[in-house]
Scaffold this motif. Structure first.
Motif, PDB file in Angstrom:
ATOM      1  N   CYS A   2       4.426  38.095 -49.773  1.00 31.40           N
ATOM      2  CA  CYS A   2       5.349  38.462 -50.853  1.00 31.40           C
ATOM      3  C   CYS A   2       4.932  37.887 -52.201  1.00 31.40           C
ATOM      4  O   CYS A   2       5.515  38.227 -53.230  1.00 31.40           O
ATOM      5  N   GLY A   3       3.912  37.001 -52.225  1.00 34.00           N
ATOM      6  CA  GLY A   3       3.394  36.483 -53.486  1.00 34.00           C
ATOM      7  C   GLY A   3       4.164  35.310 -54.062  1.00 34.00           C
ATOM      8  O   GLY A   3       3.775  34.745 -55.074  1.00 34.00           O
ATOM      9  N   LYS A   4       5.276  34.938 -53.422  1.00 39.86           N
ATOM     10  CA  LYS A   4       6.067  33.799 -53.944  1.00 39.86           C
ATOM     11  C   LYS A   4       5.366  32.480 -53.666  1.00 39.86           C
ATOM     12  O   LYS A   4       4.618  32.354 -52.697  1.00 39.86           O
ATOM     13  N   ASP A   5       5.666  31.502 -54.493  1.00 40.45           N
ATOM     14  CA  ASP A   5       5.122  30.164 -54.307  1.00 40.45           C
ATOM     15  C   ASP A   5       5.724  29.547 -53.042  1.00 40.45           C
ATOM     16  O   ASP A   5       6.942  29.499 -52.897  1.00 40.45           O
ATOM     17  N   VAL A   6       4.844  29.110 -52.129  1.00 36.16           N
ATOM     18  CA  VAL A   6       5.384  28.553 -50.884  1.00 36.16           C
ATOM     19  C   VAL A   6       5.268  27.031 -50.828  1.00 36.16           C
ATOM     20  O   VAL A   6       5.408  26.419 -49.798  1.00 36.16           O
ATOM     21  N   LYS A   7       4.986  26.453 -51.990  1.00 40.83           N
ATOM     22  CA  LYS A   7       4.905  24.997 -52.036  1.00 40.83           C
ATOM     23  C   LYS A   7       6.256  24.384 -51.625  1.00 40.83           C
ATOM     24  O   LYS A   7       7.311  24.947 -51.914  1.00 40.83           O
ATOM     25  N   ASN A   8       6.196  23.258 -50.986  1.00 40.31           N
ATOM     26  CA  ASN A   8       7.398  22.505 -50.591  1.00 40.31           C
ATOM     27  C   ASN A   8       8.274  23.182 -49.548  1.00 40.31           C
ATOM     28  O   ASN A   8       9.415  22.816 -49.362  1.00 40.31           O
ATOM     29  N   VAL A   9       7.742  24.165 -48.894  1.00 38.16           N
ATOM     30  CA  VAL A   9       8.519  24.766 -47.810  1.00 38.16           C
ATOM     31  C   VAL A   9       8.220  24.006 -46.524  1.00 38.16           C
ATOM     32  O   VAL A   9       7.083  23.816 -46.155  1.00 38.16           O
ATOM     33  N   GLU A  10       9.215  23.525 -45.875  1.00 37.28           N
ATOM     34  CA  GLU A  10       9.033  22.810 -44.608  1.00 37.28           C
ATOM     35  C   GLU A  10       9.323  23.751 -43.456  1.00 37.28           C
ATOM     36  O   GLU A  10      10.230  24.559 -43.548  1.00 37.28           O
ATOM     37  N   PRO A  11       8.632  23.668 -42.321  1.00 36.89           N
ATOM     38  CA  PRO A  11       7.504  22.788 -42.046  1.00 36.89           C
ATOM     39  C   PRO A  11       6.176  23.279 -42.615  1.00 36.89           C
ATOM     40  O   PRO A  11       5.132  22.913 -42.092  1.00 36.89           O
ATOM     41  N   ASN A  12       6.249  24.118 -43.683  1.00 37.72           N
ATOM     42  CA  ASN A  12       5.029  24.529 -44.358  1.00 37.72           C
ATOM     43  C   ASN A  12       4.257  25.629 -43.639  1.00 37.72           C
ATOM     44  O   ASN A  12       3.181  26.001 -44.055  1.00 37.72           O
ATOM     45  N   LEU A  13       4.806  26.120 -42.568  1.00 33.73           N
ATOM     46  CA  LEU A  13       4.106  27.165 -41.832  1.00 33.73           C
ATOM     47  C   LEU A  13       4.527  28.546 -42.319  1.00 33.73           C
ATOM     48  O   LEU A  13       3.753  29.479 -42.305  1.00 33.73           O
ATOM     49  N   PHE A  14       5.791  28.627 -42.757  1.00 27.46           N
ATOM     50  CA  PHE A  14       6.339  29.932 -43.117  1.00 27.46           C
ATOM     51  C   PHE A  14       6.746  29.995 -44.586  1.00 27.46           C
ATOM     52  O   PHE A  14       7.094  28.985 -45.185  1.00 27.46           O
ATOM     53  N   CYS A  15       6.712  31.203 -45.129  1.00 25.03           N
ATOM     54  CA  CYS A  15       7.177  31.405 -46.495  1.00 25.03           C
ATOM     55  C   CYS A  15       8.705  31.298 -46.509  1.00 25.03           C
ATOM     56  O   CYS A  15       9.392  31.898 -45.670  1.00 25.03           O
ATOM     57  N   GLY A  16       9.222  30.525 -47.474  1.00 27.76           N
ATOM     58  CA  GLY A  16      10.664  30.340 -47.549  1.00 27.76           C
ATOM     59  C   GLY A  16      11.370  31.607 -48.014  1.00 27.76           C
ATOM     60  O   GLY A  16      12.581  31.759 -47.848  1.00 27.76           O
ATOM     61  N   ASN A  17      10.601  32.520 -48.594  1.00 28.86           N
ATOM     62  CA  ASN A  17      11.192  33.738 -49.132  1.00 28.86           C
ATOM     63  C   ASN A  17      11.201  34.881 -48.114  1.00 28.86           C
ATOM     64  O   ASN A  17      12.237  35.443 -47.814  1.00 28.86           O
ATOM     65  N   CYS A  18      10.000  35.190 -47.541  1.00 30.88           N
ATOM     66  CA  CYS A  18       9.922  36.356 -46.645  1.00 30.88           C
ATOM     67  C   CYS A  18       9.690  35.946 -45.189  1.00 30.88           C
ATOM     68  O   CYS A  18       9.621  36.791 -44.300  1.00 30.88           O
ATOM     69  N   ASN A  19       9.538  34.636 -44.964  1.00 27.67           N
ATOM     70  CA  ASN A  19       9.395  34.110 -43.607  1.00 27.67           C
ATOM     71  C   ASN A  19       8.064  34.436 -42.923  1.00 27.67           C
ATOM     72  O   ASN A  19       7.907  34.245 -41.720  1.00 27.67           O
ATOM     73  N   ALA A  20       7.082  34.945 -43.705  1.00 25.98           N
ATOM     74  CA  ALA A  20       5.777  35.269 -43.102  1.00 25.98           C
ATOM     75  C   ALA A  20       5.010  33.979 -42.789  1.00 25.98           C
ATOM     76  O   ALA A  20       5.057  33.023 -43.558  1.00 25.98           O
ATOM     77  N   LEU A  21       4.316  33.999 -41.665  1.00 24.78           N
ATOM     78  CA  LEU A  21       3.472  32.856 -41.300  1.00 24.78           C
ATOM     79  C   LEU A  21       2.344  32.730 -42.333  1.00 24.78           C
ATOM     80  O   LEU A  21       1.704  33.711 -42.687  1.00 24.78           O
ATOM     81  N   GLN A  22       2.120  31.495 -42.814  1.00 26.87           N
ATOM     82  CA  GLN A  22       1.105  31.274 -43.848  1.00 26.87           C
ATOM     83  C   GLN A  22      -0.242  30.879 -43.254  1.00 26.87           C
ATOM     84  O   GLN A  22      -0.324  30.425 -42.114  1.00 26.87           O
ATOM     85  N   GLN A  23      -1.295  31.063 -44.058  1.00 32.06           N
ATOM     86  CA  GLN A  23      -2.644  30.667 -43.644  1.00 32.06           C
ATOM     87  C   GLN A  23      -2.688  29.163 -43.380  1.00 32.06           C
ATOM     88  O   GLN A  23      -1.989  28.407 -44.041  1.00 32.06           O
ATOM     89  N   PRO A  24      -3.547  28.735 -42.429  1.00 32.22           N
ATOM     90  CA  PRO A  24      -3.689  27.283 -42.247  1.00 32.22           C
ATOM     91  C   PRO A  24      -4.212  26.642 -43.528  1.00 32.22           C
ATOM     92  O   PRO A  24      -4.929  27.291 -44.288  1.00 32.22           O
ATOM     93  N   PRO A  25      -3.840  25.386 -43.785  1.00 34.82           N
ATOM     94  CA  PRO A  25      -4.293  24.741 -45.019  1.00 34.82           C
ATOM     95  C   PRO A  25      -5.816  24.664 -45.071  1.00 34.82           C
ATOM     96  O   PRO A  25      -6.464  24.413 -44.057  1.00 34.82           O
ATOM     97  N   ARG A  26      -6.380  24.896 -46.250  1.00 34.73           N
ATOM     98  CA  ARG A  26      -7.833  24.809 -46.411  1.00 34.73           C
ATOM     99  C   ARG A  26      -8.256  23.372 -46.569  1.00 34.73           C
ATOM    100  O   ARG A  26      -7.525  22.570 -47.136  1.00 34.73           O
TER     101      ARG A  26
END
Ligand SMILES: [Zn+2]
Length: 221
Positions: free
Chosen positions: A29-53
């Motif tokens: 969804c393009g939203k900033d996902v910083k500070n979302v706990e547990p950091n795995l999912f987007c707080g806005n659309c709930n999509a699973l995020q890429q593993p941290p680089r």
């Protein structure tokens, strides 16, 4: 620090900050996902995020970066992460998310396996410091003889009692080396770490033989 350097450093900081923000915006969804706990999912659309680089295995697993890690805590974190990441959970989701879950979940498997095992954990921590165990480690004759004898004993062990005794003895050796490695890491004595891990390699290989023999004999523990 000169004013010029200060400005330069400040702009460097800003660029890396910008980069971080860009990396942490949601792929879906393009939203900033910083500070979302547990950091795995987007707080806005709930999509699973890429593993941290560029994160090391300790950070990926969320455990303290130390050779002396709590194995039961690591196992707990592993179960928690896999509960969220297992590809089966994404069977009906977007293709991108399925792929991310596969990638993330196998990364977590690899991190878990590496950190759980005392030899691999040590080798990995050395590698984080750009160091390796040389192929040929210097060990004395007496030590090599001891190892050869143990290997023979494992090969010749027939009864459950025999193999389980060898198992306990060898585990105790690994355990005491583990304590020494931990102290050497704590003191920052990498030469000693390399030497101890070189010895641990031999006992770990005996352990592999023992575990194989235990399985082949159908011993249930
Ligand atoms: Zn999103």
């Amino acid at each position: 620090m000169s004013v010029r350097n200060f400005i330069f450093n400040k702009s460097l900081r800003q660029t890396s900050l910008l980069r971080q923000i860009r990396f942490s915006s949601c792929w879906s969804c393009g939203k900033d996902v910083k500070n979302v706990e547990p950091n795995l999912f987007c707080g806005n659309c709930n999509a699973l995020q890429q593993p941290p680089r560029d994160e090391n295995y300790f950070k990926i697993m969320g455990v303290k970066e130390s050779y002396d890690l709590d194995e039961s805590e690591l196992a707990k974190k592993y179960k928690e992460l896999q509960k969220y990441l297992h590809p089966d959970k994404y069977a009906n989701r977007k293709k991108e998310e399925q792929e991310i879950s596969e990638k993330y979940s196998s990364l977590v498997n690899e991190a878990y396996k590496t950190l759980l095992e005392p030899l691999n954990r040590g080798i990995y921590m050395l590698r984080l410091q750009g160091k390796e165990i040389p192929e040929q480690t210097e060990v004395d004759q007496a030590f090599l003889m001891e190892i050869m004898e143990k290997n023979e004993e494992v090969e010749n062990a027939e009864t459950e009692k025999e193999i389980m005794e060898l198992n306990a003895e060898n585990k105790a050796k690994i355990n005491s080396l583990q304590k020494e490695v931990s102290a050497a890491f704590f003191e920052g004595d990498m030469k000693k770490v390399i030497k101890l891990l070189g010895l641990m390699k031999y006992y770990t290989s005996i352990d592999t033989q023992i575990q194989l023999s235990i399985r082949n004999k159908g011993i249930i523990r």
